[in-house]
Scaffold this active site. Structure first.
Site, PDB file in Angstrom:
ATOM      1  N   HIS A  53      -3.247  -5.208   1.020  1.00  0.00           N
ATOM      2  CA  HIS A  53      -2.665  -5.540   2.319  1.00  0.00           C
ATOM      3  C   HIS A  53      -2.644  -7.051   2.535  1.00  0.00           C
ATOM      4  CE1 HIS A  53      -2.531  -1.448   4.125  1.00  0.00           C
ATOM      5  NE2 HIS A  53      -3.501  -1.216   3.259  1.00  0.00           N
ATOM      6  N   GLU A  82      -0.996  -8.707   4.602  1.00  0.00           N
ATOM      7  CA  GLU A  82      -0.838  -9.032   6.021  1.00  0.00           C
ATOM      8  C   GLU A  82      -2.162  -9.101   6.772  1.00  0.00           C
ATOM      9  OE1 GLU A  82      -1.132  -4.591   5.928  1.00  0.00           O
ATOM     10  OE2 GLU A  82      -0.294  -6.145   4.639  1.00  0.00           O
ATOM     11  N   CYS A 118       0.839  -1.205   0.000  1.00  0.00           N
ATOM     12  CA  CYS A 118       0.000   0.000   0.000  1.00  0.00           C
ATOM     13  C   CYS A 118       0.878   1.262   0.000  1.00  0.00           C
ATOM     14  CB  CYS A 118      -0.986  -0.037   1.162  1.00  0.00           C
ATOM     15  SG  CYS A 118      -2.411   1.057   0.918  1.00  0.00           S
TER      16      CYS A 118
END
Length: 203
Positions: free
Chosen positions: A177, A179, A86
């Site tokens: 994202h 994660e 990002c």
């Protein structure tokens, strides 16, 4: 051999990235020592780096002020892996289309900030990623889009006809994202010889 992973801990999902790299390393039978990077001196000790999201102008200012930016450039120049997500993608780029962002110039792309809209417009979508057998559950939050791709860079994934994941040498960068899901295949793709394990997104 222990993998030393550094997470730039300025903003963003630091703990989530730390957990993801530990799981990815474990999937490859390798322990991970994760270090949070807030000042200069830590990056040279790391085998791999993660540059999370947040606010790109604030991230770039702190990297410059602390001298971390030069260390990241040296890390990439040495062929060591970097995963940028990002806002991390924006900061890593050659051109952020914003004079307030001091880019690292380690990712040969031009970026359009917040191209996928406001935070209220955030969404999750199954994404076909080059190198992954099954779609990746990509979480987009005020995501940037890669407008132009340099000759040495490779698009790994696109959404709605626009690049959202790219590899440039040792750098892998995503507009989304990775994660924020239980699926660590993007972290594997970035750090473990491009050979992600057969892990489902809901593992």
């Amino acid at each position: 051999m222990t993998l030393t992973a550094g997470v730039v801990a300025v903003q963003g999902d630091v703990s989530e990235h730390a957990a993801a790299i530990r799981r990815a390393a474990d999937a490859h039978g390798q322990p991970a020592d994760v270090r949070e990077i807030r000042t200069a001196g830590v990056v040279p000790e790391c085998d791999v780096l993660l540059l999370p999201g947040g606010e790109s102008t604030a991230i770039s200012r702190l990297l410059d002020r602390e001298g971390i930016d030069a260390e990241i450039r040296s890390h990439v120049a040495a062929g060591k892996p970097l995963l940028a997500t990002c806002a991390g993608l924006i900061v890593s780029s050659t051109d952020a289309n914003d004079d307030r962002v001091e880019t690292l110039d380690v990712l040969d792309v031009t970026v359009d900030r917040n191209a996928f809209g406001r935070q209220v417009d955030s969404f999750e979508a199954p994404l076909d990623v080059d190198g992954l057998a099954d779609p990746f559950p990509a979480v987009f939050i005020r995501a940037p889009v890669i407008d132009e791709v340099g000759a040495d860079a490779t698009v790994l994934a696109s959404w709605d006809g626009r690049p959202v994941a790219i590899r440039d040498g040792p750098v892998v960068a995503t507009s989304f994202h990775p994660e924020l899901t239980a699926d660590v295949r993007l972290h594997e793709l970035a750090f473990f010889d491009r050979t992600p394990s057969a892990q489902a997104g809901d593992a």
